[in-house]
Design a protein around this motif. Structure first.
Motif, PDB file in Angstrom:
ATOM      1  N   ALA A   1       0.798  -1.229   0.000  1.00 55.79           N
ATOM      2  CA  ALA A   1       0.000   0.000   0.000  1.00 55.79           C
ATOM      3  C   ALA A   1       0.830   1.278   0.000  1.00 55.79           C
ATOM      4  CB  ALA A   1      -0.930  -0.001   1.224  1.00 55.79           C
TER       5      ALA A   1
ATOM      6  N   ARG B   1       2.813   4.617  -1.150  1.00 52.60           N
ATOM      7  CA  ARG B   1       2.646   5.634  -2.206  1.00 52.60           C
ATOM      8  C   ARG B   1       3.852   5.654  -3.145  1.00 52.60           C
ATOM      9  NH1 ARG B   1       0.718  11.149   0.864  1.00 52.60           N
ATOM     10  NH2 ARG B   1      -0.464  10.078   2.480  1.00 52.60           N
TER      11      ARG B   1
ATOM     12  N   ARG C   1      -0.409   4.921   1.108  1.00 52.82           N
ATOM     13  CA  ARG C   1      -1.642   5.488   0.573  1.00 52.82           C
ATOM     14  C   ARG C   1      -2.587   5.801   1.721  1.00 52.82           C
ATOM     15  NH1 ARG C   1      -2.820   3.212  -5.241  1.00 52.82           N
ATOM     16  NH2 ARG C   1      -0.811   2.261  -5.763  1.00 52.82           N
ATOM     17  N   THR C   2      -3.365   6.848   1.571  1.00 51.45           N
ATOM     18  CA  THR C   2      -4.297   7.216   2.625  1.00 51.45           C
ATOM     19  C   THR C   2      -5.419   6.178   2.701  1.00 51.45           C
ATOM     20  OG1 THR C   2      -5.791   8.496   1.215  1.00 51.45           O
ATOM     21  CG2 THR C   2      -3.874   9.663   2.139  1.00 51.45           C
TER      22      THR C   2
ATOM     23  N   GLU D   1      -7.855   6.609  -0.138  1.00 51.66           N
ATOM     24  CA  GLU D   1      -7.383   6.059  -1.415  1.00 51.66           C
ATOM     25  C   GLU D   1      -7.540   4.538  -1.451  1.00 51.66           C
ATOM     26  OE1 GLU D   1      -3.754   8.716  -3.081  1.00 51.66           O
ATOM     27  OE2 GLU D   1      -3.427   7.891  -1.073  1.00 51.66           O
ATOM     28  N   LEU D   2      -7.184   3.893  -0.350  1.00 57.29           N
ATOM     29  CA  LEU D   2      -7.276   2.431  -0.300  1.00 57.29           C
ATOM     30  C   LEU D   2      -8.725   1.964  -0.368  1.00 57.29           C
ATOM     31  CD1 LEU D   2      -4.548   1.668   2.382  1.00 57.29           C
ATOM     32  CD2 LEU D   2      -4.453   1.100  -0.057  1.00 57.29           C
TER      33      LEU D   2
END
Length: 226
Positions: free
Chosen positions: A29, A31, A163-164, A167-168
């Motif tokens: 996960a 970024r 990733r936030t 976003e996930l």
């Protein structure tokens, strides 16, 4: 799986009783693709096959979620990973901290199975995501292990490397996080390499409000017999 959380909010303390029926582990996960590649290579060194895509979402039985201070595993090849943990309750998104405890020996055969066979410890406290969303990238994720009788920093870094949660959630199959669904949100590389430990402590730290979500658990290793 009924799980209770104490939630510190700007308006005071809330107590939640959440009935989880779905548990998702979001893997790979990061970024930064280079950082993700580093973690993939770290696991490849242990014989773990590369993921089919990133991020990748693993389903784990919801009864594997636990808030116990002691967990049992089979064999000496498991280890923890600190991750932010998000869930929806009463129409609001909450964040806590969890460990994607994983069987590293089995991981070389099947990542999905290696995650399923280990319980997933989660803290007893949570925050409203809305109260940290504006400065999410400032939060720090870290973990410690007890090694040779000493407490050692095992993982540490800003969640900005991952990733936030939004976003996930958007990238998963349903694109939503329904009530009763919990999701772990990725981890970072281990300092000194992935290795087992008898005690694991995970922490999500909020530097603006000088507060942390923490959970510590001991690992009871059961004999691996054949």
């Amino acid at each position: 799986m009924k799980t209770g959380f104490q939630v510190e909010t700007s308006a005071g303390l809330r107590v939640l009783d959440v009935d989880f029926h779905t548990l998702i582990v979001a893997g790979w996960a990061g970024r930064d693709r280079a950082a993700v590649e580093h973690h993939i290579e770290e696991l490849e060194a242990l014989g773990v096959p590369r993921p089919s895509r990133v991020p990748l979402y693993y389903r784990v039985a919801s009864n594997q979620l636990t808030q116990a201070d002691q967990v049992q595993v089979v064999g000496p090849h498991t280890s923890g990973e600190a991750e932010a943990f998000v869930f929806t309750h009463g129409g609001e998104l909450y964040v806590s901290v969890a460990s994607d405890h994983t069987d590293r020996k089995l991981e070389a055969h099947s990542v999905a199975l290696s995650k399923q066979v280990c319980v997933k410890p989660v803290a007893r406290a949570a925050w409203l995501y809305s109260e940290v969303a504006d400065y999410w990238d400032e939060l720090v994720l870290r973990s410690y292990i007890v090694e040779n009788g000493q407490t050692v920093l095992y993982q540490e870094g800003p969640v900005a490397s991952l990733r936030t949660p939004i976003e996930l959630i958007a990238a998963c199959e349903s694109g939503t996080l329904p009530e009763g669904t919990g999701m772990t949100c990725g981890t970072m590389a281990a300092i000194g390499g992935i290795r087992p430990a008898a005690v694991f402590t995970m922490e999500l730290h909020d530097p603006r409000r000088d507060r942390s979500l923490k959970h510590r658990y001991q690992v009871d290793v059961l004999p691996e017999v054949s």
